[in-house]
Design a protein around this motif. Structure first.
Motif, PDB file in Angstrom:
ATOM      1  N   SER A 176      22.319  19.908  36.367  1.00 24.45           N
ATOM      2  CA  SER A 176      23.037  19.396  37.531  1.00 24.45           C
ATOM      3  C   SER A 176      23.959  18.235  37.155  1.00 24.45           C
ATOM      4  O   SER A 176      25.097  18.160  37.630  1.00 24.45           O
ATOM      5  CB  SER A 176      22.035  18.940  38.595  1.00 24.45           C
ATOM      6  OG  SER A 176      22.676  18.307  39.672  1.00 24.45           O
ATOM      7  N   GLU A 198      14.898  20.076  33.310  1.00 25.68           N
ATOM      8  CA  GLU A 198      15.895  21.094  32.986  1.00 25.68           C
ATOM      9  C   GLU A 198      16.918  21.246  34.113  1.00 25.68           C
ATOM     10  O   GLU A 198      18.127  21.284  33.873  1.00 25.68           O
ATOM     11  CB  GLU A 198      15.185  22.426  32.718  1.00 25.68           C
ATOM     12  CG  GLU A 198      14.406  22.432  31.407  1.00 25.68           C
ATOM     13  CD  GLU A 198      13.502  23.639  31.256  1.00 25.68           C
ATOM     14  OE1 GLU A 198      12.883  23.770  30.188  1.00 25.68           O
ATOM     15  OE2 GLU A 198      13.402  24.449  32.200  1.00 25.68           O
ATOM     16  N   LYS A 199      16.438  21.293  35.336  1.00 27.07           N
ATOM     17  CA  LYS A 199      17.352  21.435  36.482  1.00 27.07           C
ATOM     18  C   LYS A 199      18.235  20.200  36.640  1.00 27.07           C
ATOM     19  O   LYS A 199      19.439  20.309  36.908  1.00 27.07           O
ATOM     20  CB  LYS A 199      16.545  21.674  37.753  1.00 27.07           C
ATOM     21  CG  LYS A 199      15.866  23.040  37.807  1.00 27.07           C
ATOM     22  CD  LYS A 199      14.994  23.180  39.054  1.00 27.07           C
ATOM     23  CE  LYS A 199      14.265  24.519  39.042  1.00 27.07           C
ATOM     24  NZ  LYS A 199      13.318  24.645  40.189  1.00 27.07           N
ATOM     25  N   ASP A 200      17.639  19.018  36.472  1.00 25.20           N
ATOM     26  CA  ASP A 200      18.399  17.787  36.641  1.00 25.20           C
ATOM     27  C   ASP A 200      19.463  17.637  35.558  1.00 25.20           C
ATOM     28  O   ASP A 200      20.575  17.173  35.812  1.00 25.20           O
ATOM     29  CB  ASP A 200      17.452  16.580  36.623  1.00 25.20           C
ATOM     30  CG  ASP A 200      18.122  15.325  37.133  1.00 25.20           C
ATOM     31  OD1 ASP A 200      18.598  15.326  38.279  1.00 25.20           O
ATOM     32  OD2 ASP A 200      18.174  14.325  36.375  1.00 25.20           O
ATOM     33  N   ASP A 252      10.356  21.615  34.059  1.00 26.72           N
ATOM     34  CA  ASP A 252      11.217  22.360  34.985  1.00 26.72           C
ATOM     35  C   ASP A 252      12.171  21.420  35.727  1.00 26.72           C
ATOM     36  O   ASP A 252      13.360  21.712  35.878  1.00 26.72           O
ATOM     37  CB  ASP A 252      10.358  23.135  35.992  1.00 26.72           C
ATOM     38  CG  ASP A 252       9.557  24.246  35.333  1.00 26.72           C
ATOM     39  OD1 ASP A 252       9.903  24.621  34.191  1.00 26.72           O
ATOM     40  OD2 ASP A 252       8.588  24.724  35.953  1.00 26.72           O
TER      41      ASP A 252
END
Length: 372
Positions: free
Chosen positions: A82, A77-79, A74
């Motif tokens: 971004s 994926e966000k990093d 998780d």
């Protein structure tokens, strides 16, 4: 360009770092972010997470750490979204990286794979994931190109990056200087390479040090993994006076008569430095039971796999015991036929791997593909 790289272990950190330097040489505006270790960070990567937080070995350990593994997915994926890189470069570490390939591709991020997963050993069906989500794959073992061709998947063979790293051997210190620097007596050395992860080091080093009393004329020296604290080794060897040296593994191997090596990249490193070795492996019983049913290779060491013959002795599971270790270590010491055969076989191995320059070849191809 903006590059995001993911390496999940020490060898991946090393090869990713050399690739990063090559990419920076060709792309003056390169910006790097990723998951890895000290070597990637030293090469110019903004390090997001260290590989020591990702190193789960064995089926049981993976199952018990599923919440932490999901949390890592998780976060990554966000990093990734971004940072929005021009390219995601995955280095080996298939359990994590194949999922990230799928995620990135679905979000419009291009994906390259450097040092492809060993799908020829198990789960060859995963080739379809590479075909679907990875734009270009760069392989480092000579037989991998033919393997992927059987699935109508074209890959680039760039040679093995260890050849670049081992070339530093030419600048290594002399034996006398090595012994003096590390306060070692003037006695022949046997190197112990128990691995890079805590779980395997604990298991393998306990096996390896049992053989020491049977070779009183030799001194045994442990190659410490860079991400493991010295206290961890002290707890295993207890009151035994066995030196643990960090960040000088190649020099240690060069000045060793022989080595006991945990199966992995270290077996190939040892071969390229031309040190006779015994390959060792012992996993937990459950993991080994499962592996025997899903892994389809004749050998566990890269040396034997590349040569397609049992050049170096492999002691696996119950075969890794004190008597066998003693016998096989004796066989490769001195000037006997086993030692001579191994050294000659190392010459054949070097020919099969091709020349140095894997990192710059891979970087050049990546830039070429990115600019299309």
């Amino acid at each position: 360009m903006r590059y995001y790289l993911i390496a999940g272990e020490a060898s991946g950190d090393l090869h990713a770092a050399n690739l990063i330097r090559a990419l920076a040489q060709l792309d003056g505006s390169a910006v790097f972010k990723g998951w890895g270790g000290e070597q990637m960070e030293a090469a110019g990567v903004e390090l997001v997470k260290h590989y020591r937080d990702l190193a789960y070995m064995g089926f049981f350990q993976v199952i018990t750490h599923l919440p932490a593994i999901k949390k890592n997915f998780d976060f990554c994926e966000k990093d990734l979204l971004s940072f929005r890189p021009d390219i995601l470069i995955l280095i080996d570490y298939p359990g994590f990286n194949l999922r990230m390939a799928k995620y990135a591709a679905k979000h419009g991020i291009r994906v390259f794979y450097y040092i492809s997963p060993q799908l020829w050993a198990w789960r060859s069906a995963r080739v379809q994931i590479l075909k679907k989500y990875v734009e270009h794959t760069f392989v480092i073992l000579p037989f991998e190109k033919d393997f992927f061709a059987r699935f109508q998947y074209t890959v680039d063979f760039v040679g093995h990056p260890l050849l670049d790293v081992i070339s530093m051997e030419k600048t290594m210190v002399s034996r006398d200087e090595f012994l003096k620097t590390h306060d070692l007596p003037d006695r022949p050395v046997i190197a112990l390479l128990p691995g890079s992860r805590k779980m395997e080091i604990q298991k393998m080093l306990q096996q390896m040090i049992r053989v020491i009393p049977r070779f009183p004329e030799y001194q045994f020296v442990i190659a410490g993994a860079p991400a493991i604290p010295p206290a961890f080794y002290s707890n295993i060897i207890e009151d035994q006076k066995i030196p643990v040296l960090f960040n000088v593994t190649y020099t240690l191997l060069k000045h060793s008569e022989a080595a006991l090596v945990t199966s992995g990249t270290a077996t190939l490193e040892t071969a390229l430095i031309r040190t006779p070795q015994v390959v060792c492996y012992k996993g937990d019983a459950f993991s080994y039971f499962i592996a025997r049913r899903i892994v389809h290779v004749k050998y566990i060491s890269l040396v034997n796999l590349i040569l397609d013959e049992p050049l170096v002795k492999e002691l696996i599971q119950s075969d890794l015991n004190l008597d066998n270790l003693t016998t096989e270590l004796k066989n490769i010491l001195g000037d006997g036929p086993v030692r001579s055969k191994i050294i000659q076989g190392y010459n054949d191995l070097l020919e099969k791997l091709g020349g140095a320059g894997a990192s710059i070849r891979a970087a050049s191809l990546m830039i070429q593909y990115l600019n299309k």
